[in-house]
Design an enzyme around this catalytic site. Structure first.
Site, PDB file in Angstrom:
ATOM      1  N   GLY A   1     115.403  85.293  53.010  1.00 50.46           N
ATOM      2  CA  GLY A   1     115.664  86.628  53.174  1.00 50.46           C
ATOM      3  C   GLY A   1     114.345  87.422  52.164  1.00 50.46           C
TER       4      GLY A   1
ATOM      5  N   GLU B   1     118.105  87.838  45.234  1.00 47.50           N
ATOM      6  CA  GLU B   1     118.770  88.530  46.937  1.00 47.50           C
ATOM      7  C   GLU B   1     117.736  89.624  47.287  1.00 47.50           C
ATOM      8  OE1 GLU B   1     120.356  87.780  48.936  1.00 47.50           O
ATOM      9  OE2 GLU B   1     122.137  87.111  48.803  1.00 47.50           O
TER      10      GLU B   1
ATOM     11  N   ASP C   1     125.392  93.483  50.456  1.00 44.25           N
ATOM     12  CA  ASP C   1     125.468  93.845  51.048  1.00 44.25           C
ATOM     13  C   ASP C   1     126.980  93.856  51.353  1.00 44.25           C
ATOM     14  OD1 ASP C   1     126.167  95.270  53.971  1.00 44.25           O
ATOM     15  OD2 ASP C   1     125.919  93.529  54.903  1.00 44.25           O
TER      16      ASP C   1
ATOM     17  N   LYS D   1     123.088  97.795  49.490  1.00 39.47           N
ATOM     18  CA  LYS D   1     124.345  98.879  49.622  1.00 39.47           C
ATOM     19  C   LYS D   1     125.906  98.785  48.824  1.00 39.47           C
ATOM     20  CE  LYS D   1     122.119  97.463  53.867  1.00 39.47           C
ATOM     21  NZ  LYS D   1     123.001  96.801  55.712  1.00 39.47           N
TER      22      LYS D   1
ATOM     23  N   ASP E   1     115.589  89.863  58.303  1.00 37.46           N
ATOM     24  CA  ASP E   1     115.522  90.144  59.553  1.00 37.46           C
ATOM     25  C   ASP E   1     116.280  90.276  60.479  1.00 37.46           C
ATOM     26  OD1 ASP E   1     117.372  87.808  58.699  1.00 37.46           O
ATOM     27  OD2 ASP E   1     117.250  87.615  61.026  1.00 37.46           O
TER      28      ASP E   1
ATOM     29  N   ARG F   1     110.865  89.901  59.715  1.00 35.62           N
ATOM     30  CA  ARG F   1     110.170  89.298  58.511  1.00 35.62           C
ATOM     31  C   ARG F   1     109.102  89.287  58.099  1.00 35.62           C
ATOM     32  NH1 ARG F   1     115.391  85.842  57.007  1.00 35.62           N
ATOM     33  NH2 ARG F   1     115.822  85.340  57.951  1.00 35.62           N
TER      34      ARG F   1
END
Ligand code: IMP
Ligand code: MG
Length: 178
Positions: free
Chosen positions: A48, A102, A106, A134, A162, A168
């Protein structure tokens, strides 16, 4: 594009490319300020974070190096909470100023697993930079030193992130429609 369909879900525009780039620049400015005279090793977590890593690195003024790593922890729209492996760290990080990159933090499970693996190799320092955070999704506490944008606990795609492998390539970030 205001809306995209990926696999079986519809997503709507959430963060425009210009907002993302502004957040990347803000993180870069802090790193440029904090690492004057140092030579940090950037360690982006694949897949990611590849776009964030590329854009961030272009904004850095210090001598910096890069080494991607990969963990497997995520599928579909919910974090599995299990990190199975860490692939790719070939550099000797002893005595290095490591900055883990990152795309998004999450549940925190990925970083909670990765950070101790680094600390045990005696880096000179270790910090975490994430484009997105988050805070309401946190299941395990992790220290995040540089945050681009805090977002609610919704599933998003684009700019490296994604949904089942798709999305992506999008320049903007989209949020799933319920
Ligand atoms: P964590 O281990 O739950 O903190 O999640 C870390 C990884 O899950 C991130 O690096 C992403 O690759 C992935 N992830 C978390 N939230 C999302 C999302 O909303 N969309 C896409 N991928 C996500
Ligand atoms: Mg990731």
């Amino acid at each position: 594009m205001q809306q995209v369909v990926l696999h079986d879900r519809t997503f709507r525009l959430y963060l425009k490319e210009s907002q993302i780039q502004q957040a990347v620049k803000a993180i870069a400015a802090q790193i440029n300020n904090d690492y004057i005279g140092k030579s940090p090793l950037l360690v982006p977590i694949l897949n990611g974070s590849f776009m964030f890593a590329a854009d961030l690195m272009k904004q850095l003024q210090c001598d910096c190096q890069l080494s991607f790593i990969k963990v497997a922890s995520y599928q579909g729209t919910e974090t599995a909470g299990v990190v199975s492996s860490l692939i790719g760290l070939s550099e000797n990080i002893e005595g290095r100023h490591v900055i883990i990159l990152e795309d998004i933090v999450d549940s925190g499970h990925t970083l909670a697993k990765v950070i101790p693996l680094f600390s045990s190799s005696n880096p000179a320092s270790m910090r975490v930079a994430t484009l997105l955070h988050k805070p309401n999704a946190a299941k395990v506490p992790v220290q995040v030193d540089y945050v681009g944008l805090e977002i609610p606990n919704d599933f998003i795609v684009g700019y490296g992130l994604d949904y089942n492998g798709y999305g992506r390539n999008l320049k903007d970030i989209y949020v799933v429609e319920n």
